[in-house]
Design an enzyme around this catalytic site. Structure first.
Site, PDB file in Angstrom:
ATOM      1  N   LYS A 165     -26.831  -7.736 -36.526  1.00 27.43           N
ATOM      2  CA  LYS A 165     -27.051  -9.113 -36.074  1.00 27.43           C
ATOM      3  C   LYS A 165     -26.717 -10.117 -37.180  1.00 27.43           C
ATOM      4  O   LYS A 165     -26.204 -11.204 -36.908  1.00 27.43           O
ATOM      5  CB  LYS A 165     -28.487  -9.270 -35.587  1.00 27.43           C
ATOM      6  CG  LYS A 165     -28.765  -8.425 -34.343  1.00 27.43           C
ATOM      7  CD  LYS A 165     -30.200  -8.505 -33.880  1.00 27.43           C
ATOM      8  CE  LYS A 165     -30.383  -7.631 -32.635  1.00 27.43           C
ATOM      9  NZ  LYS A 165     -31.747  -7.684 -32.092  1.00 27.43           N
ATOM     10  N   SER A 194     -35.539  -8.888 -28.401  1.00 28.94           N
ATOM     11  CA  SER A 194     -35.321  -9.451 -29.735  1.00 28.94           C
ATOM     12  C   SER A 194     -34.899 -10.918 -29.755  1.00 28.94           C
ATOM     13  O   SER A 194     -34.851 -11.530 -30.817  1.00 28.94           O
ATOM     14  CB  SER A 194     -34.284  -8.622 -30.495  1.00 28.94           C
ATOM     15  OG  SER A 194     -33.023  -8.698 -29.864  1.00 28.94           O
TER      16      SER A 194
END
Length: 345
Positions: free
Chosen positions: A281, A236
């Site tokens: 996140k 990611s």
């Protein structure tokens, strides 16, 4: 009588202490996915042997993975930014060591794609060096159980050097099912070899080594770029590493003193893909003071909706998370590398 009472009190106290310790420390078969860190990509990237020292930061963001105890699992109930996942569901039957080893491969693959995408965008030369096939899994019936490990890279079979996983697979297909093969592989930088017979592959009529594999490549550019993400795993961070590399090789000041965070996989052609745990996140990026957050705006197709009617894409999940924590951080949708670069410029 008095002695027995004292003894019972001691035993009772010990029992209570044991119960309390188990409550706080006993590992369960569950993991907690929690907000991780938001870290400057510049500390992991060197272009021509140098880190980027311009003002501002391009932050990669992570999800923390914590082994659940009765206390932490109970404590997480009602917390929108902590998710309980069974170990089998999260790791797909792999051991924790195998799972983290595969995550390291995904990071390695992401950094290779980041280099390719950045150098292509900057019109700089790069090459791909083929290392062999990376072992992702080993079947229970494989004759190479205990000889190969997840994370090994096979670079030759019976002395035959191949240049793609397709060549490797085609070579094995042509072998007799009673054949014994010798493979050469690399583990933690050390050359090794092993011998074994073929086994019948599950749900097929073919015989093979009994491994799940993928290509192991290394991208190299001019000027040279090295990305060392340490213990961070997964794919990611691809987008943010690409922005960092591109800003250095193209000599572009994308940061302009700002703290910019984001997430998303990256393909060599610059396509940004979705990831998991984007809400966590967003939380981590906001806590680190980011003012911009890039979120993959993956298309929600009819096929996806048919498979999962409740599916919400990364961009909308990120906006929902930002609203919950009342952050002023701007959530910016991206589908391609150019979307992020154009926004920053």
């Amino acid at each position: 009588m008095k002695f027995n009472k004292t003894r019972n009190k001691v035993i009772g106290a010990i029992f209570i202490v044991i119960v309390v310790l188990l409550f706080f420390m006993f590992p369960t078969k569950y993991y907690l996915e929690v907000p991780g860190s938001a870290e400057p990509t510049s500390q992991y990237v060197k272009v021509d042997g140098k880190h980027d020292n311009k003002k501002g930061d391009l932050l990669l963001t992570t999800v923390g993975l914590v082994k659940g105890t009765p206390f932490t699992l109970l404590k997480s109930l009602g917390n929108d930014f902590e998710t309980i996942s069974p170990q089998d569901e999260l790791m797909g039957g792999e051991t924790s060591q195998q799972y983290f080893q595969v995550q390291q491969y995904y990071m390695k693959s992401a950094t290779n794609s980041a280099i390719q995408a950045a150098y292509s965008k900057a019109h700089k030369p790069f090459t791909k060096e083929y290392k062999g096939v990376y072992v992702m899994d080993i079947t229970n019936n494989s004759n190479f159980q205990g000889k190969l490990e997840v994370g090994d890279t096979i670079n030759a079979i019976d002395g035959y050097k191949f240049h793609s996983s397709t060549q490797f697979i085609n070579y094995v297909k042509k072998l007799k099912k009673t054949a014994t093969v010798k493979i050469n592989f690399i583990r933690d930088g050390e050359k090794k070899e092993a011998k074994g017979t073929l086994v019948k592959l599950q749900d097929t009529k073919r015989h093979g080594l009994g491994i799940t594999l993928t290509d192991d490549t290394v991208a190299k550019g001019t000027p040279p770029t090295v990305i060392n993400a340490g213990q961070i795993g997964g794919p990611s961070a691809g987008l943010m590493f690409t922005l960092q590399v591109y800003s250095q090789i193209a000599n572009k000041n994308l940061k302009k003193g700002r703290t910019v965070a984001g997430t998303g996989t990256i393909s060599p052609d610059g396509t940004v893909g979705p990831i998991g745990g984007i809400d966590k996140k967003v939380y981590a990026a906001s806590a680190e003071g980011a003012t911009i957050f890039f979120a993959p705006n993956d298309p929600v197709t009819k096929e996806i909706k048919k498979y999962d009617p409740t599916y919400v894409n990364n961009y909308n999940l990120a906006k929902q998370a930002a609203k919950k924590i009342h952050t002023k951080m701007k959530i910016v949708p991206v589908k391609k590398l150019d979307d992020a670069i154009n926004y920053l410029e």
